[in-house]
Design a protein around this motif. Structure first.
Motif, PDB file in Angstrom:
ATOM      1  N   ARG A  93      11.338   1.354  16.534  1.00  0.00           N
ATOM      2  CA  ARG A  93      12.308   1.522  17.609  1.00  0.00           C
ATOM      3  C   ARG A  93      13.100   2.818  17.505  1.00  0.00           C
ATOM      4  O   ARG A  93      13.699   3.249  18.468  1.00  0.00           O
ATOM      5  N   HIS A  94      13.131   3.456  16.321  1.00  0.00           N
ATOM      6  CA  HIS A  94      13.922   4.672  16.167  1.00  0.00           C
ATOM      7  C   HIS A  94      13.115   5.944  16.451  1.00  0.00           C
ATOM      8  O   HIS A  94      13.652   7.037  16.341  1.00  0.00           O
ATOM      9  N   ARG A 113       8.913   5.890  27.155  1.00  0.00           N
ATOM     10  CA  ARG A 113       8.295   4.671  26.615  1.00  0.00           C
ATOM     11  C   ARG A 113       9.339   3.604  26.363  1.00  0.00           C
ATOM     12  O   ARG A 113       9.131   2.427  26.666  1.00  0.00           O
ATOM     13  N   HIS A 114      10.467   4.024  25.778  1.00  0.00           N
ATOM     14  CA  HIS A 114      11.531   3.064  25.503  1.00  0.00           C
ATOM     15  C   HIS A 114      12.097   2.486  26.793  1.00  0.00           C
ATOM     16  O   HIS A 114      12.351   1.275  26.889  1.00  0.00           O
ATOM     17  N   GLU A 164      18.226  -2.892  21.215  1.00  0.00           N
ATOM     18  CA  GLU A 164      18.013  -1.928  20.145  1.00  0.00           C
ATOM     19  C   GLU A 164      17.475  -0.607  20.689  1.00  0.00           C
ATOM     20  O   GLU A 164      17.924   0.476  20.299  1.00  0.00           O
ATOM     21  N   LEU A 165      16.508  -0.684  21.578  1.00  0.00           N
ATOM     22  CA  LEU A 165      15.946   0.525  22.167  1.00  0.00           C
ATOM     23  C   LEU A 165      16.994   1.243  23.031  1.00  0.00           C
ATOM     24  O   LEU A 165      17.041   2.475  23.073  1.00  0.00           O
ATOM     25  N   GLY A 200      21.129   5.896  23.379  1.00  0.00           N
ATOM     26  CA  GLY A 200      22.498   6.107  23.841  1.00  0.00           C
ATOM     27  C   GLY A 200      22.826   5.374  25.125  1.00  0.00           C
ATOM     28  O   GLY A 200      23.676   5.819  25.898  1.00  0.00           O
ATOM     29  N   ILE A 201      22.161   4.236  25.365  1.00  0.00           N
ATOM     30  CA  ILE A 201      22.365   3.457  26.586  1.00  0.00           C
ATOM     31  C   ILE A 201      23.093   2.170  26.222  1.00  0.00           C
ATOM     32  O   ILE A 201      22.764   1.520  25.226  1.00  0.00           O
ATOM     33  N   SER A 202      24.054   1.796  27.026  1.00  0.00           N
ATOM     34  CA  SER A 202      24.761   0.531  26.836  1.00  0.00           C
ATOM     35  C   SER A 202      24.083  -0.553  27.670  1.00  0.00           C
ATOM     36  O   SER A 202      23.863  -0.370  28.868  1.00  0.00           O
ATOM     37  N   LEU A 203      23.739  -1.654  27.022  1.00  0.00           N
ATOM     38  CA  LEU A 203      23.098  -2.777  27.717  1.00  0.00           C
ATOM     39  C   LEU A 203      23.992  -4.001  27.589  1.00  0.00           C
ATOM     40  O   LEU A 203      24.264  -4.470  26.487  1.00  0.00           O
TER      41      LEU A 203
END
Length: 447
Positions: free
Chosen positions: A295-296, A343-344, A420-421, A426-429
């Motif tokens: 994932r990183h 992809r993420h 996690e992705l 840098g996205i807030s979910l």
């Protein structure tokens, strides 16, 4: 230095004259010259101390010689004058050795002070750099030390040494007053609407000597433990993936060949369906866990969000054999770009849409998924909404935890991997209820 030399020379002259006036060496005042020599040896370095010892010795011999030339009756001899001069040299050497030792000790003390100051600064730097909150109080529960992590946990901006702990955190002060720190164990303390894990460590046999309190946000502790567990699980799964997938592929292929046998009964076909379903479930689980270790690996790119969403919607509907009206796009602008790994982002939106397909439809009605983008305060927001029954408030805090699922055949990793992705990019979910009914997952892209 020259003033000191002149002062000692004058002392030698004055003491010599005083000794002569009092009757010579027999008066005992010659010992005052030893004091002047010792002072010279303590205040000056090197051969100067011996120089003044020699001057004092010459002064005594000169006084003795002058007395002899004046035919004064003397009770002493030149031998005594010589012994007194020898005493001066002995005092000078001993005082000089003492002087060097004192200077050496002084230099060592200065170096040690510098080392202690540097070590103290290093300790302060290390303590303030530690992510674990550290709080030190004395026996009267007054603050002695508090690092930045503890300030963040307690939601305090600053502190002063010596103030009472109650002024900083009344909850922590009450807990410490009634707790038994002689047998240190971790405690959970509710402070400022947060659950804090407190680990006490006495500085002595009892609390009178002071206590170190290690403070950590319990949610962070649980998250770290979860990360360690998942990392270990991902590593383990990655190492044995081929040992799982090879026999799984053979089993799946054999079941497909066996399904082509026209002599199979309905019961046999039912058993084959069970094999294929559970084989697919194992494959999905292995695939999901393997994604945790990857994932990183982020490769960001500038995407035109509207264009990318249109392509995604077409591909998603085709892959799941859905009517195009099932996935609706409501875009506020066609020119907005985001910096994200394609992809993420594809996996995040796919996980959310697949989750909406399963949980976001009413009985007897076709599912409806809405992708709505907005721009607020310089940020781009993308909402993935459905019109299903929604998520019960009691379990809202659990939906992003790994392996939490309400399906009997689910892995419980979909939403966890999506978050996690998202954080990697840098996205807030976050989750919010969708009005008038349904669920809505909101992605906020960094500006």
């Amino acid at each position: 230095m020259r003033q000191v030399q002149i002062a000692i020379f004058i002392d030698i002259v004055v003491y010599t004259l005083l000794m002569h006036t009092a009757g010579g060496i027999a008066s005992g005042l010659g010992m005052l010259l030893a004091v002047a020599v010792a002072a010279a040896a303590l205040m000056m370095e090197g051969r100067l101390s011996l120089l003044f010892a020699a001057i004092a010795s010459l002064a005594v011999i000169a006084q003795q010689s002058y007395s002899v030339l004046q035919n004064q009756p003397l009770a002493t001899t030149f031998t005594q004058a010589g012994l007194l001069g020898l005493l001066f040299f002995t005092v000078a050497v001993m005082a000089h050795v003492l002087y060097r030792r004192v200077r050496s000790a002084e230099a060592l003390a200065a170096r040690r002070k510098v080392d202690i100051d540097d070590l103290s600064k290093l300790n302060d730097f290390i303590i303030h750099s530690i992510h674990t909150g550290i709080l030190v109080v004395d026996g009267e529960r007054r603050l002695r030390l508090l690092n930045q992590a503890a300030l963040d946990v307690l939601e305090v901006k600053q502190f002063r040494r010596g103030v009472a702990l109650a002024a900083l955190s009344p909850e922590l002060d009450r807990w410490l007053a009634r707790s038994n720190v002689s047998t240190p164990t971790d405690w959970l303390l509710h402070c400022n609407r947060r659950e804090i894990r407190v680990s006490p460590k006495p500085l002595g046999v009892d609390r009178a000597n002071g206590i170190i309190l290690y403070l950590r946000d319990n949610q962070e502790v649980m998250k770290e433990a979860q990360q360690i567990k998942l990392a270990a699980l991902g590593t383990l799964t990655a190492s044995i993936a081929h040992n799982i997938r090879n026999p799984l592929s053979a089993m799946t292929h054999a079941s497909q060949l066996l399904a082509e046998n026209p002599a199979l009964t309905d019961d046999d076909r039912h058993l084959l369906d069970i094999i294929r379903r559970n084989g697919a479930r194992i494959e999905d689980t292995v695939h999901s866990v393997l994604q945790l270790s990857r994932r990183h690996q982020r490769e960001p790119a500038q995407l035109v969000l509207a264009t990318w969403l249109e392509e995604f919607a077409a591909e998603f509907c085709e892959r799941h054999d859905l009517d195009p009206a099932t996935l609706q796009l409501r875009l506020h602008s066609t020119a907005v770009t985001v910096n994200v790994d394609p992809r993420h982002l594809h996996q995040i939106i796919a996980n959310l849409c697949e989750n909406a397909l399963i949980h976001g439809q009413r009985s007897g009605q076709s599912p409806l998924i809405i992708l709505r983008s907005t721009g607020i305060a310089g940020t781009v927001q993308l909402a993935v909404c459905d019109v299903g029954a929604g998520i019960a408030p009691a379990v809202v805090n659990e939906i992003f935890n790994p392996f939490y699922t309400t399906k009997t055949n689910g892995t419980g990793l979909g939403l966890y991997i999506a978050r996690e992705l998202a954080e990697t990019n840098g996205i807030s979910l976050t989750y919010t209820p969708h009005e008038p009914r349904g669920s809505c997952f909101l992605l906020v892209f960094a500006g």
